[in-house]
Design an enzyme around this catalytic site. Structure first.
Site: not given
Ligand code: NAD
Length: 368
Positions: A127, A130
């Site tokens: 990923d 991430s």
């Molecule tokens: P992202 O970059 O898409 O967004 C960053 C953050 O902004 C997110 O947490 C989102 O909920 C938040 N956000 C969106 N709109 C908002 C608002 N209006 N106000 C406040 N916050 C807001 O997200 P990301 O960092 O790529 O990760 C999203 C999720 O995916 C997380 O839960 C992460 O743990 C999960 N994830 C899972 C895996 C896996 O392999 N299982 C890998 C990476 C990330």
């Protein structure tokens, strides 16, 4: 297979580091590296040569590869130089724009988009979103600390006491959580906010306070991504954020909505209420920014507030960012490149998710 790597145009990262080049060479592949491709990540051409790569001019790489990898997608004129039926791996953001999809289709290539790898447990090691977001979250805090005319930690000195800096993190995904951890390490008092219900526990486990707005829409079916919220919720959110922003020394915003413009969380009026010397780091600037005033790739001074708009802060940690990117590719190759050849088996969820163009046909957005 002839695997090529180019020098990124405006980025310190390089897609494959010499250590991994050596492994690929050992597996029987030829590796073509554009001259100076790794120079900003402190991997000189000689190190690539020692690892078994051939150093070539940009056009020579483009025109003779079977498989090309870049951090950022190329412009159309260069995509069209790739041999037809070659394969190109990058992050093409197909959920936000069809520009690259059209170019890839016209070039009659195969394309895997790293930002489309499903976020499932078995794909975590691949990923790039991430890995890069985590680095950006870390660097955002250091950038803020550098611009802030105040300390982060609480200090008691013979010349008086300094209170800890107050840091507010908006968006507690991968970047936000790393920003919380880094701010805590520097001794700040940290609060964080996210619309995803799952974020609360993660924020609290890092020792930060979760700013809670009641009535968030359930996002369980969104694959870990945030969903658009109701107007009523957004109003409550604006009021609470305004109150918190006014008290903060540093605000780091990371909120993204996949495929849509970033939510505007900080208005001009809110910035007007901030303390002199306060700093905003907007990591969502490339998709429009979370702060109304931020400008992508610029640091601006608005009255007494510094606003940094930068979605590519991982580039500033070029060497480790390249190392992690390269490792993500290595893990991705275990699925798409084994036994010396590429695999396009759509029964594999990782391939199905990320293969967006096959022999010039756009697969992205197609059902089966
Ligand atoms: P992202 O970059 O898409 O967004 C960053 C953050 O902004 C997110 O947490 C989102 O909920 C938040 N956000 C969106 N709109 C908002 C608002 N209006 N106000 C406040 N916050 C807001 O997200 P990301 O960092 O790529 O990760 C999203 C999720 O995916 C997380 O839960 C992460 O743990 C999960 N994830 C899972 C895996 C896996 O392999 N299982 C890998 C990476 C990330």
């Amino acid at each position: 297979m002839r695997i090529g790597v180019l020098k990124e145009r405006e980025d310190n990262r390089v897609a494959l580091i010499p250590d991994y080049v050596k492994t690929l060479k050992g597996e029987g592949h030829e590796i073509l590296i554009e001259n100076d491709a790794g120079v900003h990540a402190f991997f000189r051409d000689e190190i690539y040569k020692e690892a078994g790569a051939e150093i070539k001019k940009r056009d020579e790489v483009l025109k003779s590869v079977d498989l090309l990898i870049t951090v950022h997608p190329l412009e159309k004129s260069e995509i069209l130089k790739l041999p037809s039926s070659s394969t190109y791996i990058s992050s093409f953001v197909p959920f936000a724009t069809d520009k690259h999809l059209k170019d890839l289709a016209e070039g009659k290539v195969n394309a895997f988009s790293l930002d489309m790898i499903p976020r499932i447990t078995i794909a975590q090691s691949m990923d790039v979103l991430s890995s890069m977001a985590s680095i950006a979250g870390y660097k955002a805090v250091l950038t803020a600390a550098n611009s802030l005319p105040r300390y982060f930690p609480m200090l008691t000195t013979a010349a008086g006491s300094i209170p800890p800096a107050k840091v507010l993190i908006l968006g507690a995904g991968v970047a936000g959580l790393q920003a919380i951890a880094t701010s805590k390490r520097l001794g700040a008092v940290v609060e964080a906010f996210d619309t995803r219900l799952a974020a609360k526990e993660e924020v609290e486990s890092l020792g930060a306070k979760f700013v809670e707005v009641e009535g968030a829409r359930d996002d369980k079916a969104a694959g870990g991504y945030a969903v658009e919220q109701t107007e009523e919720y957004k109003q409550k959110q604006r009021e609470l954020i305004a109150e918190k922003v006014a008290k903060s020394d540093v605000v780091i915003t990371t909120a993204q909505l996949r495929g849509k413009p970033a939510p505007k969380l900080i208005t001009k009026e809110m910035v007007d209420q901030m303390k002199p010397g306060a700093v905003i780091i907007d990591l969502a600037s490339s998709t429009g920014g979370n702060c109304e005033l931020s400008k992508d790739n610029e640091t601006i001074q608005y009255k007494e507030i510094t606003i940094v708009g930068n979605s590519e802060l991982a580039s500033d940690v070029g060497q480790h960012a390249s190392q992690l990117f390269s490792k993500n590719i290595q893990n991705f190759f275990k699925v798409v490149l084994n036994d010396g050849k590429l695999h396009f088996d759509l029964d594999n969820p990782i391939i199905k998710g990320s293969l967006i163009v096959k022999d010039g046909e756009i697969l992205f957005g197609k059902e089966n």
